[in-house]
Write a protein that holds these residues in place. Sequence first.
Motif: not given
Length: 494
Positions: A298-299, A392-393, A303-307, A400-406
């Motif tokens: 997820x990181x 992220x995933x 964008x770099x500023x949000x990271x 199984x691959x699981x997809x996520x939004x954060x």
Amino acid sequence: MGLRRHIPRVTVVRMSEEDHLTPAANPPIDMTSWRQADTPRERACAGFTARDKAPLSSHAVWRVREGRREAIALLEEQSATRVPDLVPLRYKRMSASAFTFYRGTALIMTNDLVSTPVTGIPVQCVGDAHIGNFGMFRSPSARLVFDINDFDETAIGPWEWDLKRLAVSVEICGRANGIKEKARRAAVMRCVHTYRERIKQFSEMDYLDAWYDHIDVTETLDRFEKTQSGKRNRTLRDAAAKAAVRDSDAAAAKLTYLEGGKLRFRSDPPELAPINELQDYADIEALQARIDTLLGHYRHSLYEDRRHVFDHYRYHDSARKVVGVGSVGQRAWVAVFTGRDIDDPLMLQMKEATYSVLEHYCGASPYATHGERVVQGQKLIQSTADVLLGWSSFIAEDGRKRDYYVRQLWNGKGSIDIDDLNEMELSDLGRMCARCLAHAHARTGDSIAIANYLGGSDEFDQAIATFAVSYAEQNDEDYAVFRKLIESGELPCA
């Protein structure tokens, strides 16, 4: 608003049990053939010509089909990919009323809409644009705004599908709240009229000006109340007041406690279950490692500023949290962090993303993962997205691959209490939702074509208001089948 009634209502037609369409039997909708013309005049002509394919009045027609066991089978197909222990809770929440059932049946309605007239003008659809999926949240400039707040189903699709789902939700909500038929129809008409009016305005604006448009909650409520002889919209005002204090501080105070210098999640299963209490996972340490992987990936989506912002926070704990109505059973996690000190919490939600209901009928998403599909769709259609929105995933325990939004769990989020809306409040909410929807479609689709397809009369408004009545009847029929299956034990219910 010039809501004339020169178009006669269409009688609700009912079909026998033998006269059903097989779910998903209709051919997929081609969303790739539309080519936006170069000039405004050509785009306007293309929109007007779309009436040949889907006349305005044709949108009124829906034939109610009784006893649709196969429609409920679509819900069971969805449930097959979800956490088995939470499926009974999903059905319990959906069974509370015809409206809660409607909230969980985006797949059923999308399957039905495939058989209705389609304009062929694509937008980035919400995919599940009922009035419960709009709300308030704090923008990066700390202003409270109103907009779409659920994007699990977002994908490319026909703009009118979103509007039909919204209009039907206004009708169903009005029925649930005991609002009379005439007032319900007026609320639906105002909703569709607002969409038509706003899409026309956006089509005449410079594109960047249209992109930046948004609904400031305080200003909008003040304006509504001035035009309504000072009548106060208590439901929306109360939601705004609650949203103002719903942040990570409030989330941490409600969901966590302090132990050994760290914030730990409270135990309140099945609603909230700390990861060290999840008995359906054989290896809790491996689960924690997957959560760490999820957060690490997820990181890199930020964008770099949000990271840079995220890197100032230290991880404390995670838990599984049940969310929503139709979403129950999809894997959702919450994680708590602290920044400057223990009194500076950050609460993130990681929610599983799977196939959009639209992808079954309009083609696969172009994004590599469903988490990215949700995030990029949200950034396209929401006026101001969460600054910590990412995706992220990870590879799950079953391989199984699981997809996520954060996203932030609470960043001034305020949900509207739709269970007690009166006539005025339902009308106001429908209009605000319609404006947001028009804005989303203007940002991502051909607003000039849509505006000219709709035209300047209320013919389309009348057609959708009639469709809303018929489809609300269909929802009642499907809900009755759903309840019978629960009562007979064929469907599990917590």
